[in-house]
Design a protein around this motif. Structure first.
Motif, short mmCIF file in Angstrom:
data_model
loop_
_atom_site.label_atom_id
_atom_site.label_comp_id
_atom_site.label_asym_id
_atom_site.label_seq_id
_atom_site.Cartn_x
_atom_site.Cartn_y
_atom_site.Cartn_z
N HIS A 23 0.82 -1.21 0.00
CA HIS A 23 0.00 0.00 0.00
C HIS A 23 0.86 1.25 0.00
O HIS A 23 0.53 2.23 -0.66
CB HIS A 23 -0.94 0.01 1.21
N ILE A 70 -2.03 -0.42 -3.02
CA ILE A 70 -2.80 -1.66 -3.20
C ILE A 70 -3.08 -2.28 -1.84
O ILE A 70 -2.16 -2.51 -1.06
CB ILE A 70 -2.02 -2.66 -4.08
N ASP A 71 -4.34 -2.57 -1.56
CA ASP A 71 -4.73 -3.21 -0.31
C ASP A 71 -4.75 -4.72 -0.50
O ASP A 71 -5.63 -5.26 -1.16
CB ASP A 71 -6.11 -2.71 0.12
N ASP A 82 -7.82 -7.18 0.53
CA ASP A 82 -9.07 -7.28 -0.24
C ASP A 82 -9.08 -8.62 -0.99
O ASP A 82 -8.40 -8.76 -2.01
CB ASP A 82 -9.15 -6.12 -1.22
N ARG A 133 -11.23 -10.11 -2.94
CA ARG A 133 -11.68 -10.07 -4.33
C ARG A 133 -10.58 -9.59 -5.26
O ARG A 133 -10.38 -10.12 -6.33
CB ARG A 133 -12.90 -9.16 -4.48
N LEU A 134 -9.84 -8.57 -4.83
CA LEU A 134 -8.74 -8.05 -5.64
C LEU A 134 -7.67 -9.12 -5.83
O LEU A 134 -7.21 -9.36 -6.95
CB LEU A 134 -8.12 -6.82 -4.99
N MET A 135 -7.29 -9.78 -4.75
CA MET A 135 -6.21 -10.76 -4.84
C MET A 135 -6.59 -11.97 -5.69
O MET A 135 -5.77 -12.52 -6.40
CB MET A 135 -5.76 -11.19 -3.44
N ARG A 136 -7.85 -12.39 -5.63
CA ARG A 136 -8.29 -13.51 -6.47
C ARG A 136 -8.31 -13.13 -7.95
O ARG A 136 -8.15 -13.98 -8.82
CB ARG A 136 -9.67 -14.00 -6.04
N SER A 137 -8.49 -11.86 -8.24
CA SER A 137 -8.56 -11.43 -9.64
C SER A 137 -7.18 -11.18 -10.25
O SER A 137 -7.07 -10.97 -11.45
CB SER A 137 -9.41 -10.16 -9.75
N ARG A 138 -6.13 -11.21 -9.43
CA ARG A 138 -4.77 -10.96 -9.92
C ARG A 138 -4.00 -12.26 -10.06
O ARG A 138 -4.22 -13.22 -9.33
CB ARG A 138 -4.01 -10.04 -8.96
N TRP A 180 1.48 -10.97 -11.60
CA TRP A 180 1.17 -9.60 -11.18
C TRP A 180 1.78 -9.33 -9.79
O TRP A 180 2.41 -8.30 -9.58
CB TRP A 180 -0.35 -9.42 -11.15
#
Length: 50
Positions: free
Chosen positions: A2, A7-8, A11, A13-18, A22
């Protein structure tokens, strides 16, 4: 993460989408930037006592 990128990582949802790539790119970037991670893993050399 951060402090440098804003970048948090808390989160889900964010980590699953990366991708792992990345995350790797960001971690390597932290190692080359002036960051707490870089200072912890590669502290400056100690100066000799006088």
């Amino acid at each position: 993460m951060h402090e440098v990128y804003g970048i948090d990582l808390g989160d889900p949802r964010l980590m699953r989408s990366r991708s792992w790539r990345w995350l790797r790119v960001r971690v390597l970037g932290l190692l080359s930037a002036d960051s707490r991670l870089a200072r912890h893993l590669a502290p400056p050399p100690e100066t000799p006592a006088r």
